[in-house]
Every structure is written in C-alpha cells, then in structure tokens.
Design a protein around this motif. Sequence first.
Motif, PDB file in Angstrom:
ATOM      1  N   ASP A  70      -5.211  -4.351  22.880  1.00  0.00           N
ATOM      2  CA  ASP A  70      -6.160  -3.596  22.073  1.00  0.00           C
ATOM      3  C   ASP A  70      -7.093  -4.572  21.373  1.00  0.00           C
ATOM      4  N   TRP A  71      -8.280  -4.102  21.047  1.00  0.00           N
ATOM      5  CA  TRP A  71      -9.179  -4.910  20.236  1.00  0.00           C
ATOM      6  C   TRP A  71      -8.563  -5.067  18.844  1.00  0.00           C
ATOM      7  N   GLU A  76      -3.173  -6.143  16.026  1.00  0.00           N
ATOM      8  CA  GLU A  76      -3.636  -5.122  16.965  1.00  0.00           C
ATOM      9  C   GLU A  76      -2.630  -3.985  16.986  1.00  0.00           C
ATOM     10  N   ARG A  77      -3.102  -2.815  17.445  1.00  0.00           N
ATOM     11  CA  ARG A  77      -2.200  -1.662  17.489  1.00  0.00           C
ATOM     12  C   ARG A  77      -1.274  -1.732  18.694  1.00  0.00           C
ATOM     13  N   ARG A  78      -1.717  -2.532  19.677  1.00  0.00           N
ATOM     14  CA  ARG A  78      -0.953  -2.624  20.919  1.00  0.00           C
ATOM     15  C   ARG A  78      -1.471  -3.824  21.671  1.00  0.00           C
ATOM     16  N   ALA A  79      -0.642  -4.456  22.474  1.00  0.00           N
ATOM     17  CA  ALA A  79      -1.110  -5.579  23.277  1.00  0.00           C
ATOM     18  C   ALA A  79      -2.332  -5.136  24.070  1.00  0.00           C
TER      19      ALA A  79
END
Lengths: 811, 290
Positions: free
Chosen positions: B192-193, B187-190
């Motif tokens: 995020d899908w 994921e791009r960030r906690a």
Amino acid sequence: MTGVQDPSVQIHAAAETPRGYGSMKRKEDARFVRGRGQYVDDVVLPGMLHGAVLRSPVAHARLTAVDTSAAEAHPKVHAVITGETLAGLGLAWMPTLSQDTQAVLATDKVRFQGQEIAFVVADDKYAARDALDLIDVQYEPIDPVIDARRALDPGTPVVRDDQEGRTDNHIFDWSSGDATRTDAVFAEAEAADDQLVVAADVLYPRVHPAPLETCGAIADMDPVTGKLTLWTTTQAPHAHRTLYAIVAGLPEHKIRVVSPDIGGGFGNKVGIYPGYVCAIVGSIVTGRPVKWMEDRSENLMSTSFARDYHMRGEVAVTRDGRLRAVRVHVLADHGAFNATAQPTKFPAGFFGVFTGSYDLEAAHCTVTGVYTNKASGGVAYACSFRITEAVYLIERMVDVVAHDLGMDPAELRKRNLLRPDQFPYRSPTGWEYDSGDYLHTLEVALEKAGYPELRAEQADRRRRREAGERVDLMGIGLSFFTEAVGAGPRRTMDILGLGMADGAELRVHPTGKAVLRISVQSQGQGHETTFAQIAAAELGMSPDDIEVVHGDTDQTPFGLGTYGSRSTPVSGAATAIVARKVRERARIVASAMLEVSPDDLEWNDGRWQVVGDPEASRSLAEIAMAAHSNLELPDGVEGHLDATCVYNPPNLTYPCGAYVCVVDVDPGTGAVHIRRFVAVDDCGVRINPMIVEGQIHGGLADGVGMALMQGIAFDLDGNCLGGSMMDYLLPTALECPSWELGETVTPSPHHPIGAKGVGESATVGSPPAVVNAVIDALAPFGVRHADMPLTPAAVWSASRGRPLRTDLAIT
Amino acid sequence: MQVPAQFAYEKAATVDEALALLARHGPESLVIAGGHSLLPMMKLRLAEPSTLVDINGLAELAHIRVAGDEVRFGALVRHAALLASPVAREHFPILTDAERVIADPIVRNRGTVGGSLCQADPSEDLSAAFSALRASVVIRSAGGERVVPVREFHRGPYETAVEHGELLVEVRVPIRPGIGSAYLKVERRAGDWAVASAGAVISLEGDTVRDVGIGLSAVGAPHFVAPEAEDALRGGPATDEAFAAAGRVAAEHCSPSADQRGPVDYKRHLVSELVTRTLRQATARARGED
Ligand SMILES: Cc1cc2nc3c(=O)[nH]c(=O)nc-3n(C[C@H](O)[C@H](O)[C@H](O)COP(=O)(O)OP(=O)(O)OC[C@H]3O[C@@H](n4cnc5c(N)ncnc54)[C@H](O)[C@@H]3O)c2cc1C
C-alpha cells in the motif's frame, strides 16, 4: 517474528488416490495450474460483439435527459440501450431476490454512484468503452442519503420514490426470539446487585467479496432456434435460468445457462446483475453474441456488497460470569435496492443465530432495514446468510463482558458454552443445533495455542512497558463460533419460491467408470474432487474414475447452487444417496450374477459379496458390465445402474470452531502484526482434509482482511471510497501468519455422511478473533471496543479515546 | 478489465532518439518507463496520451556506479535493482530501507527510479529518500543537460522540473563519510502507499549533529522535506530528546490531509514518531551500532 509452524497440520496429498475419503490433489487443478481453465472471459464466439455499461458518477439525481445520438453515430457501435429502450420491453426494472425491484437501466433517477444508465454494444471492448464518453446525460442532483443512522430521520430524501405512496426509507422490521422473556431477564439483571447489563455499539462495516474474476456474461440468442445460451459468472445456474424464464418470459427449455470455471464467488455471483440482462437484450437486438465483462471498479462499486450492519448488543450477565440473555438491535443498510440473496422468510438472513454457542435463558433481536444511496446487496462474502454478523456480534460482546467483569475471556466462554448432552439443542431463537462438543473444541485450541503461557508473556510485557521499556503491546483474541449452514429444509427455506433442495445424477458406464452430475457450482471449492470422493467412497471406486459435471443447466439436474456453505450439506448428501441407490441396483444385478437372493449379499470392502463367502463377490465394474450385457436381469433393474436424487435437508448442519489469534501492536504507530493464528474447526466428517484446510486458509485470510484493512466507506456526497484495489485492500501473504490448524470431529447426526460444510467457517470465525486480540492489546489504554477495519489509524485513534467511524469518510 | 483509450506506440533505442520521438509526436506524447504509474492512469482514463515513447530499451540509463564522490543512478534503474544494490546499501541504507517497502515485488521488478521521481506522486517514497540525501537529478533535452537539486525538482503534486520533450536521465547522490541513514513507512498493508513515511540522514561530529536531512512523504511536506526540523537539530546534541523534539517540529510544519489512511492528527503524530525513530536509527548506523 514469523508464525509457528506446526508440522502436524501439514497435510500433503497422498501419493496414491484414496478409494474414498482422504487427502488427494484436486482433479481440477491439472487444468488450472496449466492455465487451461476456461472462464467466461475466455469464451470467444464467432461474430461476438462487446458491451459496456455507462454508470452514474453521482449517488442521487433525477435523470432529465439521456442523449445517445453521438454514441450511436460511432462507426463501430451496433446498439445503444437505455432505460427507455428496456421500458418498452417491460425490462427497465427487475425483481430482486428479496421481493423488491431493482433498476436494470435507470429511467427516473440514479440511486447510487455507479448505477447503470446505458449499455453500448460495439465491435470491440475499446470502441464500446469509447462510445460511453459520447453519451450525454443530464442530472438534476438530489441530496443523497448516506449515513444509515440518519436514513429514517424525518425530512430525509426518499430514495425509492418509484414505489407508490412511499414517504420514507424504511424497508422492513424483523424480529426473532422472545421479547417479553428477554426483557424480564434484563430487568432482573438491572435490579440485582450480583448481575449487570453490558452494552456496546458494534459495526460490521460494508465490505465486498472482490472475487479475482469480476462478473460478466456472454449472451447468444440464436435467431433461428430461438434458444438463448448464456455463459455467465453464476454460483446458481439453475436458479438463474428459471428466473430469466419467469422475468423475461422466455421458455425455460430454450434457455441454457453455462457457468464455466468461476474465478471466485463468495456470494458475489449469486444475484442477477443489470449487465447480464443488458447482454441478453443486446444479443436479441443485434442478432449476435454479446460479451460483457465488468472491470474491477465496476465490480467493487456496483455489485453485491456484504454486511453493513450497525448493531447494538446488550448482555445480561451475573457477576460471576453466567451469560443470561442477549438483546440486539440492528440497523441494516441495504443500499438503494433490497437485493439481498436469502431465503424468503429470512429478511435478515440467519442472523437469528446471534445467541452463538452459549446456553442462554432468553434472547431477542430486532432488525430494521433501510434504503440508502449505495449499491445494493448485503448477503455475500462467505457470510452464511448473515451468520458472520451474528457471530461477530456475540463474540465481540462476550469479550466486552469479560472486559467489564475483569474475567479471562477463555474462562467466561468455558462457563457458558453448550454442553454435549444438550444436543440436539433448541436455541432461544428457535434453531435446532445438531451436534457439537464445544468445550472439547475450545480446549484443543487453547492447548495448541499454549494459552496460559501466552497470558504469562502478555503480563510480563505489560510490566516491562509500565517500567518504561519500548515493547510492543501484545493481544490474545478468542472466538468460538457456531454456524448454521446447508440451507435448507424446503418447508421453511426457499428463494423466490424455489425450494432449497439440490440434486445429483449418477451414471455408471459399462466398464465401471462413472459420471456424476450435480446441481451446485464450484467457484474454487474443489467440487470435482470432493464429490467424486463421496460417490467413490460409497461405491468402492477410485475418485479418478468418476467425472463430475456441473455448471451447465442442459447437463445437470436442477438445484439452487453454491453459497451459504451448502454444497456438501445438500448436494453432498444427494451424491451419497444417489451412490447408495446405484449400489442397491448393483446388488440386484450381482444377485443375478452370483445366482443368490439379494438378501444373501453384503457390501464388503467395495464389493457385493455372498454373506460369509469372500470368494463369491463382484466389484462395481464387473456388475456394471453385466448390467449392460446379455445377462437376464431380475425385476427392479432395467439394464443400467443409473440413479437420480433430490435431497431435501431435514435440518441445517452446525459446524463450529475455536480460534485463537495473537497480535503485536506498535503503540506508536497503531500497526498490527498478527503473530499467530490457531484455528480448530469441527465441520463433522472431513472428506478431503487437504481441501478442507485450503478452504480454512482462504477464510482466515478473508477474516484478516476484514478485521484489519477492508471496508467500503462513503463520503457524504455518496462517493464510494473503495472503488479500486488501491483503496479496497485485500490481505497479502505478508499479513497472514503461518496458520496453525487443528480439528475435532463431531459428525452431523442427520447428514448421510456426517459432513457439515466448511466453506465459510473461517470467514465467519476469524474476524472476531483478530479484533478481540487487537482490543485485548489495547486494554492498557482502557479500550473495550473499536470498529473494523482496524487500520493503524483506527487502532491509534481508539487508543487515544477517539475511535473512528469506519463507515464514513475519515475527515 | 479496465480499458484504456487508443494510443500510438514508439520504442526508442537511445536517449537522443527518445527526445526526437517526443519532439515529433508533440505535447500529447509521454515517455513510458516501467509503466506502473502511467498504465494504471491510462486504464482509468486519467491519462490519455496520444503516443507512448517506450524508453525501456535505453541500456545507457540502467547504471548504478560510483563516480568520484558521488553515486550515479540511471533513470532506468528498477526498484528491484536499487533494492539489491550493494553500493546503495553501503553508502545509503535509507534507499535500501525505502525500496523494501515500496509497492510489491511485481511493481519493483518494472518500476524505475526515474519514473518514480517524474510521477511525483505526493506519497512517493524515493522522492523523500533522495531529498533527505540532498541528491540532484540530471535532465536532458535536445538543447543539452542541466542538473537540478532534488529539493527544487518538485513543483507540486504530479509536477516536476522536467518539461515536455525532456528526459530525466540520472540521479546523483553525494557520498559523505560517517553518515548514517534510515527510512520508515507506515502502511495499511504490504504494497500500500504510505500513510506517512520519513527518512533521515545524519552526520555526526562526536555527539553533535553536524548535518541532517529529513525527508517526508504522504504528509504534504513541500519538496518532501522537513527543513524546520533539520534546522532545529543541526549543531545540537544527537540525543533521543533532541530527535523527539525534531519530530514534533516536523509534525507541526507538514500539512497532511485526511483520507481513508487516517485523520490529520494521526498523520501528524506519525510524522513525529517516524522522524524520531529514523533519526535514532540513522544515528545508530552512523555510530556503527546497527
Ligand atoms: C500497486 C502499486 C503500489 C505502489 N506502491 C508504491 C509505494 O508504496 N511507494 C512508492 O513510492 N511508489 C509506489 N508505487 C509507484 C511505483 O513506485 C511507480 O509506479 C513506479 O516506480 C514509477 O516508475 P515507472 O518506471 O513505472 O514509471 P511510468 O509509469 O513508466 O512513468 C511515470 C511517469 O513518469 C514519466 N517518466 C518516466 N520515466 C521518465 C524519465 N526518465 N524522464 C521523464 N519522464 C519520465 C512518465 O511519462 C509518466 O508520466 C506503486 C505502484 C503500484 C502499481
């Protein structure tokens, strides 16, 4: 692995309120932590109506018809305002902060996705929103101009055909520095064997400040008194009032702008948005207060974005690592209207400080601004008027140079940083840096980080990887930034003709408690505490005894507001000076009380004291009571101690800092983990170290967001791909390591209390440190640059030699 | 903030009452469970249900229990409950792994297993995990109950076997001894899908793969599975090389699309990488090494 926790950086508020400077809990937090803050949306006025804005779904189209009849027939709708309505009032267009015009409601064309077309006023926000669906708009599509790099190509559609005679999308060319001298150094470097020219294309992508509280306003035009009260989300209440007076022709004393608690600004709340104007017109038309609060998507898609600088940097350098000259060309995407908020003579903001913290022989830059079919803005998100872009460019370039020379980036910086004896330093582009001890600041940061050990660990990991072990890549990134904040001297800096001075008024009540009124506006910076501490330190009082008033133009002195880290450099100076004026008045009263000449008094430990006689002294509280009593007062005081001040800064202040970021990159997925972040800031004298650290924490998180995940790209149809928080990512605690902070203190020599401003330092300084760390990790793949945001996809693609273009949709 | 359109609200106390309310309010009515998918869609006016039938009071659907050789998860089990469940961790660590990376604590406190499956977002994680586990779902209507394998449940993005007027009431997962499982997501960030995610369930016979389930999400894999990769592994050796080869097969057969999470070549690469890694980890767990 979690970050290293350094106990020395945990500054806790003192149990007792300090008598001046020092860490103390923020006075404003008592209401915030209890949910008792009052934001614009919390304000409810009797009889208030609600507005909603109809926005364009397309980026570029001619408006052929706007039919509002069905919306007007909605039983809960009171008014529907269109561009045509506003044109009748001469308000369809408004001036921007950059001498351009901007459509309030579109009349001829829509120029970006999300542009305002109509405004509905209804009983409640649900009905207002429902009625938007009843407005029938006919669009005749035009090819949108999306790729800034093609905006000046011949035959490109003209975004601003409303401007007479315009045939292209060119806004301005601006340059700074000495082109001839710079070109000469570059020519030499190209010719000489022991020198070289290093170049790279570097994009600072479009990002958005995304404050938690979106923008909004409640306009209340009293039909009886003719007085307009505007509750609004503004970082610059006084400037807004004056602009409404000038633009709308309303008498200025009949306008009161109230900016209550603000849920974050970051530059997003400097400008005037169409929604504010529509709320005012709505209130005039209906005779009732009208509230308009934009929703999250409206905020992200239509209000001031930041950055969008396409930069080409070139550095002339000797092979032994002496930076000689820097040459830069910038293509600046300003969107559909040139609405950047910056001092008039600075169309590229303070980008001129792109020479950074280094001792260069020459430097030159050119900036070309272009129109595209995107939202307008450009100067926002804690950028100190484009210093973010400048610092990112030079700090990225220094690392590219280090890469190309095969030199350690810390060593390269050490060889080129300005030395303490060079201050005040006049940069090749004409900025006068006030003070700094750069090498010391860098060394404190390297020491704190354990730089040699980190490099050793990296070398070991690289060896193990080469031997076939599954280990993450490790990267170490540095940045050294210098900012120029506290705009600014009125002879060079104004916004729409308003000089960038700020004021303070101090009133001391008979019992010695005080009210300080300031012209700047807190959006979370802690002004109510810091400014009380500044005055308290000058007067020997407790900050708890000083109430700070701000954000209401009927209550506070004129000034240009809070942005560009200017509150402490400008209004903070005004506060110190106004307190000193009060102290001098108190001296005269004290002399009458003690029956000595004022010259025989000295200020000692917060009291006026007869020189050499500590028994004969008076505190400010005693003096204040005497000033209001039946004591016969000497000439020079009229019976109170109050004073006012307008501070015109003699120069900007130049905070600096050295940052070290350590990352681990998973080469199989491209995922980046920030292991450690060391930030050593020098913002001069720290008034409330705890608040300063809070500002730095926030800015570092901002920087992580920009470096790794934030970015507003557009597809070639002009669809904004960052219009919700699912698409536009803000960093969370999980992406942020435990920050390791440090400080050096080099006071500003020209500021009354030596403070330099810190609000944006970390936002400016951290993105290059993070990016430099990631690129350093990718060195085994031969990568020397990749553009933000460094998402896993961008990192992996860069490692495969196919870097992504992050301003456009990924295809 | 974002303003939804008008709707009516009903609260059901039992499954039968929920079904009756759905029948009464007709095809424009929708069930609401945790609301973490439905409410955002309503606020963006992508969904404008006439009536919401609230099933949060249906305590009968909040169970996690072992029944014979399967574990039964009620549709109203919250993500947080599944994450904390010792039963899930013991039998199906793939679910615990997946829950750890689904959304954030706030979403996990309300969002439900049933809502996740019924939303059928192409990037939904539990569908991939349950597909890898070859789970079945129980669907109740006024007429009775039917059991549908998860691998036949999804009809396409946002479409499932649940018809209007029906409720998903339970997910059943067979317990097989000696299996190992794991789930990974990029994921791009906690919160995020997924850019891409993969789950693997493996059962070993010595060093041979007896059976395997591979789930994929966010990469356009029909029914959230990679059957070609499963076929390639089944009956073969459980080695790193075989796992890497299976990863490549999975990457070849899925159909990701480019978006701001990444270009197609990257997403395919991730499938290969994540399938390989989850197979490795599932195998280690099956062997009791992890
Ligand atoms: C910020 C955020 C991040 C997220 N990240 C992830 C992620 O990383 N991975 C992931 O997998 N998911 C993610 N989600 C989705 C989240 O897991 C789902 O929103 C949620 O769990 C769906 O369940 P719910 O109970 O909230 O469903 P609801 O929103 O209540 O319902 C969703 C749909 O299912 C229907 N429905 C619900 N229950 C039933 C039932 N029992 N029978 C029939 N129909 C039913 C509803 O009518 C509706 O159409 C995220 C959501 C948010 C808001």
